[in-house]
Design an enzyme around this catalytic site. Structure first.
Site, PDB file in Angstrom:
ATOM      1  N   GLY A 133       0.823  -1.289  -0.264  1.00  0.00           N
ATOM      2  CA  GLY A 133      -0.011   0.102   0.077  1.00  0.00           C
ATOM      3  C   GLY A 133       0.898   1.312  -0.135  1.00  0.00           C
ATOM      4  O   GLY A 133       1.834   1.141   0.121  1.00  0.00           O
ATOM      5  N   ASP A 185       4.419   8.583 -11.294  1.00  0.00           N
ATOM      6  CA  ASP A 185       3.784   8.481 -12.698  1.00  0.00           C
ATOM      7  C   ASP A 185       3.066   9.575 -12.934  1.00  0.00           C
ATOM      8  O   ASP A 185       1.988   9.323 -13.760  1.00  0.00           O
ATOM      9  CB  ASP A 185       3.081   6.963 -12.685  1.00  0.00           C
ATOM     10  N   GLY A 212     -11.769   8.310  -5.671  1.00  0.00           N
ATOM     11  CA  GLY A 212     -12.290   8.588  -4.248  1.00  0.00           C
ATOM     12  C   GLY A 212     -12.620  10.130  -4.239  1.00  0.00           C
ATOM     13  O   GLY A 212     -12.193  10.977  -4.788  1.00  0.00           O
ATOM     14  N   HIS A 248      21.739  22.034 -50.324  1.00  0.00           N
ATOM     15  CA  HIS A 248      20.768  20.819 -50.930  1.00  0.00           C
ATOM     16  C   HIS A 248      21.778  19.370 -50.731  1.00  0.00           C
ATOM     17  O   HIS A 248      22.797  19.440 -50.848  1.00  0.00           O
ATOM     18  CB  HIS A 248      20.536  20.781 -52.355  1.00  0.00           C
ATOM     19  N   ASN A 263      30.299  28.274 -49.628  1.00  0.00           N
ATOM     20  CA  ASN A 263      29.338  27.669 -50.180  1.00  0.00           C
ATOM     21  C   ASN A 263      29.509  26.030 -50.412  1.00  0.00           C
ATOM     22  O   ASN A 263      30.444  25.636 -51.046  1.00  0.00           O
ATOM     23  CB  ASN A 263      28.938  28.183 -51.381  1.00  0.00           C
ATOM     24  N   ALA A 297      25.431  21.308 -53.859  1.00  0.00           N
ATOM     25  CA  ALA A 297      24.522  20.126 -53.635  1.00  0.00           C
ATOM     26  C   ALA A 297      25.391  18.678 -53.917  1.00  0.00           C
ATOM     27  O   ALA A 297      26.089  18.278 -54.692  1.00  0.00           O
ATOM     28  CB  ALA A 297      23.518  20.337 -54.592  1.00  0.00           C
ATOM     29  N   SER A 350      33.506  20.732 -59.241  1.00  0.00           N
ATOM     30  CA  SER A 350      32.309  19.706 -59.043  1.00  0.00           C
ATOM     31  C   SER A 350      32.586  18.283 -59.430  1.00  0.00           C
ATOM     32  O   SER A 350      33.547  18.059 -60.530  1.00  0.00           O
ATOM     33  CB  SER A 350      31.143  19.934 -60.063  1.00  0.00           C
TER      34      SER A 350
END
Length: 454
Positions: free
Chosen positions: A83, A108, A144, A349, A363, A366, A409
């Site tokens: 209890g 809880d 209760g 990107h 910079n 992508a 690139s």
């Protein structure tokens, strides 16, 4: 109030069988924080309070979770489940130290607010001996009832024991309470187990205190403050309520949420004023967004800092250690982890930047990736200021790209590139006139032959 000592007993020993989980119930999370840690945070919001944690299954894990956020606490194991009063007395050693106030809370109930507990402590300071936290649900069935005479609370009657008249009472027991420290042990020790289950119920101290002529009262708090979590459905409901509170708090503090119901925060999310958050954004733990930033839709962040006037997304992911400076840009389908991106740099990107530093105004084209892991160890990429990294480049760490350098690139860069240099790291292109026509005719003939044999 500030000079009153307080012991907060957090009951966290429940089995949680209805959660259907190997994880102790109180370690399930709302907004990325264990249920029990939400409760301890609320307790600490009332002022200085020692914490006595009553634990059962997973005791070490529960204690560790609490101490991660709250610092050292005392832990006491409830070896038998007899209890709620019996659970409180598991912390007898702590109670015996002597405190002005004793707060009894449940691990809880993650939605309990500090102001509700503060209100209970204030009643103790005003002369109450026992203060019960109550609420008024739309439907009181099953709860209760708090039986009052005037402004005094005389008993708590469980639904199954209530008369028809008592069942009409809408003021219900929330379970949490505050007790004057000097009376706490006497009241708890007086609780008996003469009931069908043979258990010791904390609620009995109300009638005991009343019979001794003590000042017993109840305070009312919002219904959501005392919601207990017993299963996954209630866990989801608590999450929804917590998020709703946080969204309102954010908007009132100057954050624009275009579709609030689609934005989800963590318990420690910090967003400054004049930030705009578009729909469908998730903030994991340890995220700080500075003023003026724009967070586009479908972005996911955790462990990240977003600087003033930065722009994130859409569809961006910031992982732990992402540190983005002022006016930076991390665009669509980009991921940044454990990397510092300085003022004005752009990663627009389809890019992965991990274990890296990107200089101001650089910079990143992508499809660029930092190749930071060899299967065993992580390595760092350093990109200087105002550098230009061409699309579809692979930067194989450890590597440094100097200020104002250009990377062509499609390059794979394995060696350091000096400042102001142009680096190529790809095979030379060859062009064969008329070859495409020959290939098309060849492949068409092969396809036709396969079709004819079917």
């Amino acid at each position: 109030m500030t000079d009153r000592t307080c012991l907060s007993i957090v009951l966290a020993a429940g089995e949680g069988t209805r959660m259907k989980s190997n994880l102790p119930k109180v370690l399930h999370q709302v907004a990325g924080l264990p249920l029990v840690s939400h409760v301890v945070t609320a307790v600490q919001g009332t002022g200085k309070s020692d914490i006595a944690l009553v634990v059962g299954r997973g005791a070490d894990d529960v204690r560790a979770a609490v101490e991660k956020n709250a610092g050292p606490v005392s832990a006491f194991e409830q070896k038998e489940r007899l209890g709620t009063a019996h659970a409180v007395l598991a912390a007898r050693e702590a109670i015996e130290r002597g405190y002005d106030d004793l707060l009894i809370v449940f691990g809880d109930t993650p939605l309990i607010e500090a102001q509700s507990l503060q209100k209970a402590r204030e009643r103790l300071a005003e002369g109450a001996d026992v203060v019960v936290i109550g609420f008024r649900p739309d439907n009181p069935h099953g709860y209760g009832r708090l039986i009052e005479k005037g402004d005094k609370l005389v008993a708590i009657i469980e639904e199954k024991e209530a008369t028809e008249e008592q069942k009409q009472i809408g003021f219900c027991n929330g379970g949490l309470m505050a007790v004057r420290g000097q009376h706490a042990l006497a009241l708890l020790d007086a609780v008996g187990n003469d009931n069908a289950k043979g258990e010791y119920y904390l609620t009995d101290i109300v009638a005991i205190a009343h019979s001794k002529g003590m000042n017993v009262t109840a305070i009312e708090v919002p219904v959501d403050n005392v919601i207990g979590i017993n299963n996954r459905v209630e866990l989801a409901e608590a999450e929804a309520i917590w998020q709703q509170r946080k969204r309102r708090e954010m908007m009132l503090a100057g954050v624009t949420l275009i579709a609030p119901e689609t934005v989800f925060f963590s318990h420690d999310t910090l967003i400054e004023a004049d930030v705009i958050v578009e729909p469908n954004v998730f903030f994991g733990p340890r995220v700080h967004v500075a003023t003026g930033a724009l967070i586009h839709s479908f972005s996911h962040m955790e462990g990240a800092y977003v600087g003033p006037k930065a722009e994130i997304g859409p569809f961006a992911r910031l992982r732990p250690g992402a540190n983005l400076g002022e006016k930076t840009k991390v665009g669509n389908f980009c991921e940044v982890k454990n990397a510092t991106v300085h003022k004005g740099a752009k990663i627009n990107h389809l890019t992965y930047i991990g274990d890296a530093t990107v200089g101001a105004s650089s910079n990143i084209g992508a499809g660029t990736i930092t190749c930071n892991y060899d299967g065993y160890n992580k390595y760092k990429t350093v990109i200087g200021e105002n550098a230009f990294i061409g699309s579809n480049s692979s930067l194989v760490a450890p590597v440094e790209i100097g200020d104002n350098a250009y990377i062509a690139s499609g390059s794979t860069i394995t060696d350091n590139v000096p400042a102001d240099a142009l680096a190529f790291g790809r095979a030379r292109q060859e062009t064969k006139e008329g070859r495409a026509k020959i290939l098309r005719e060849k492949y068409a003939a092969i396809k036709a032959a396969k079709t004819a044999t079917k």
